[in-house]
Design a protein around this motif. Structure first.
Motif, PDB file in Angstrom:
ATOM      1  N   ARG A  47       0.833  -1.210   0.000  1.00  0.00           N
ATOM      2  CA  ARG A  47       0.000   0.000   0.000  1.00  0.00           C
ATOM      3  C   ARG A  47       0.864   1.256   0.000  1.00  0.00           C
ATOM      4  O   ARG A  47       0.503   2.267  -0.615  1.00  0.00           O
ATOM      5  CB  ARG A  47      -0.945  -0.009   1.190  1.00  0.00           C
ATOM      6  N   SER A  48       2.004   1.214   0.691  1.00  0.00           N
ATOM      7  CA  SER A  48       2.899   2.369   0.722  1.00  0.00           C
ATOM      8  C   SER A  48       3.445   2.695  -0.663  1.00  0.00           C
ATOM      9  O   SER A  48       3.582   3.863  -1.024  1.00  0.00           O
ATOM     10  CB  SER A  48       4.068   2.113   1.666  1.00  0.00           C
ATOM     11  N   ILE A  49       3.737   1.665  -1.441  1.00  0.00           N
ATOM     12  CA  ILE A  49       4.319   1.870  -2.770  1.00  0.00           C
ATOM     13  C   ILE A  49       3.261   2.183  -3.813  1.00  0.00           C
ATOM     14  O   ILE A  49       3.412   3.096  -4.618  1.00  0.00           O
ATOM     15  CB  ILE A  49       5.144   0.631  -3.183  1.00  0.00           C
ATOM     16  N   THR A  50       2.153   1.425  -3.798  1.00  0.00           N
ATOM     17  CA  THR A  50       1.154   1.551  -4.862  1.00  0.00           C
ATOM     18  C   THR A  50      -0.022   2.451  -4.512  1.00  0.00           C
ATOM     19  O   THR A  50      -0.716   2.936  -5.402  1.00  0.00           O
ATOM     20  CB  THR A  50       0.572   0.170  -5.222  1.00  0.00           C
ATOM     21  N   GLY A  51      -0.290   2.648  -3.226  1.00  0.00           N
ATOM     22  CA  GLY A  51      -1.466   3.395  -2.808  1.00  0.00           C
ATOM     23  C   GLY A  51      -2.724   2.540  -2.804  1.00  0.00           C
ATOM     24  O   GLY A  51      -3.803   3.009  -2.463  1.00  0.00           O
ATOM     25  N   VAL A  52      -2.594   1.285  -3.187  1.00  0.00           N
ATOM     26  CA  VAL A  52      -3.726   0.352  -3.239  1.00  0.00           C
ATOM     27  C   VAL A  52      -3.596  -0.611  -2.061  1.00  0.00           C
ATOM     28  O   VAL A  52      -2.528  -1.165  -1.827  1.00  0.00           O
ATOM     29  CB  VAL A  52      -3.722  -0.443  -4.569  1.00  0.00           C
ATOM     30  N   PRO A  53      -4.669  -0.814  -1.308  1.00  0.00           N
ATOM     31  CA  PRO A  53      -4.606  -1.776  -0.205  1.00  0.00           C
ATOM     32  C   PRO A  53      -4.287  -3.188  -0.725  1.00  0.00           C
ATOM     33  O   PRO A  53      -4.732  -3.578  -1.795  1.00  0.00           O
ATOM     34  CB  PRO A  53      -6.014  -1.732   0.387  1.00  0.00           C
ATOM     35  N   CYS A  54      -3.521  -3.923   0.053  1.00  0.00           N
ATOM     36  CA  CYS A  54      -3.137  -5.284  -0.332  1.00  0.00           C
ATOM     37  C   CYS A  54      -4.233  -6.281   0.048  1.00  0.00           C
ATOM     38  O   CYS A  54      -5.185  -5.923   0.738  1.00  0.00           O
ATOM     39  CB  CYS A  54      -1.806  -5.665   0.316  1.00  0.00           C
ATOM     40  N   PRO A  55      -4.122  -7.529  -0.380  1.00  0.00           N
ATOM     41  CA  PRO A  55      -5.152  -8.521  -0.038  1.00  0.00           C
ATOM     42  C   PRO A  55      -5.349  -8.741   1.462  1.00  0.00           C
ATOM     43  O   PRO A  55      -6.416  -9.172   1.877  1.00  0.00           O
ATOM     44  CB  PRO A  55      -4.651  -9.806  -0.708  1.00  0.00           C
ATOM     45  N   THR A  56      -4.341  -8.448   2.263  1.00  0.00           N
ATOM     46  CA  THR A  56      -4.482  -8.661   3.704  1.00  0.00           C
ATOM     47  C   THR A  56      -4.662  -7.361   4.486  1.00  0.00           C
ATOM     48  O   THR A  56      -4.640  -7.389   5.722  1.00  0.00           O
ATOM     49  CB  THR A  56      -3.273  -9.442   4.262  1.00  0.00           C
ATOM     50  N   CYS A  57      -4.863  -6.242   3.808  1.00  0.00           N
ATOM     51  CA  CYS A  57      -5.094  -4.981   4.526  1.00  0.00           C
ATOM     52  C   CYS A  57      -6.316  -5.120   5.427  1.00  0.00           C
ATOM     53  O   CYS A  57      -7.340  -5.659   5.017  1.00  0.00           O
ATOM     54  CB  CYS A  57      -5.296  -3.825   3.549  1.00  0.00           C
ATOM     55  N   HIS A  58      -6.180  -4.661   6.643  1.00  0.00           N
ATOM     56  CA  HIS A  58      -7.200  -4.670   7.691  1.00  0.00           C
ATOM     57  C   HIS A  58      -7.389  -6.046   8.325  1.00  0.00           C
ATOM     58  O   HIS A  58      -8.305  -6.238   9.119  1.00  0.00           O
ATOM     59  CB  HIS A  58      -8.533  -4.105   7.197  1.00  0.00           C
ATOM     60  N   LEU A  59      -6.521  -6.984   8.006  1.00  0.00           N
ATOM     61  CA  LEU A  59      -6.607  -8.304   8.627  1.00  0.00           C
ATOM     62  C   LEU A  59      -6.269  -8.228  10.120  1.00  0.00           C
ATOM     63  O   LEU A  59      -6.911  -8.882  10.943  1.00  0.00           O
ATOM     64  CB  LEU A  59      -5.680  -9.280   7.908  1.00  0.00           C
ATOM     65  N   THR A  60      -5.298  -7.393  10.479  1.00  0.00           N
ATOM     66  CA  THR A  60      -4.947  -7.231  11.894  1.00  0.00           C
ATOM     67  C   THR A  60      -6.112  -6.628  12.663  1.00  0.00           C
ATOM     68  O   THR A  60      -6.463  -7.091  13.750  1.00  0.00           O
ATOM     69  CB  THR A  60      -3.696  -6.341  12.049  1.00  0.00           C
TER      70      THR A  60
END
Length: 130
Positions: free
Chosen positions: A36-49
């Motif tokens: 997300r830091s590089i692309t600005g797009v959330p990754c498949p596991t974003c918000h998993l924590t």
């Protein structure tokens, strides 16, 4: 080597403890998503924590709002902690076989595509701020 195995047995329990503490508002360091830091797009596991923390607080609705894979992750960590403590060594439950793993990864990627499409094209709140 055996002494290290005993310490490694605590990793799943320590992971659960970290998630419980974070879920109770204890400020602990975390990892910033490099994708997300590089692309600005959330990754498949974003918000998993966040989902796992809500699961451990018993807030299933919020957990599923953040990420549907959070409650199963907590269950897997609990199982891993129980097995590891019982056996006195790191005893992670086996990952699914090749076909089942392919299905699991396909579901994760399909879920991610749906969330990103809803977030970018439809303005859905699929990646909440908190």
């Amino acid at each position: 080597m055996i002494r290290h195995q005993r310490w490694l047995a605590l990793l799943p329990l320590a992971s659960l403890g970290y998630l419980v503490a974070r879920g109770q508002g204890v400020h602990l360091p975390g990892i910033i998503c490099p994708f997300r830091s590089i692309t600005g797009v959330p990754c498949p596991t974003c918000h998993l924590t966040r989902s796992a923390m809500a699961s451990l607080r018993g807030d299933l609705g919020l957990a599923l709002h953040h990420h549907v894979f959070g409650p199963p992750l907590v269950a897997w960590l609990g199982w891993a902690a129980w097995r590891s403590l019982r056996q006195g060594r790191l005893a992670l439950p086996l990952p699914p076989s090749g076909g089942a793993m392919a299905v699991l990864l396909t579901l994760l990627l399909a879920y991610w595509v749906l969330r990103v499409a809803g977030w970018t094209l439809l303005g859905w709140n699929t990646f909440p701020a908190s």
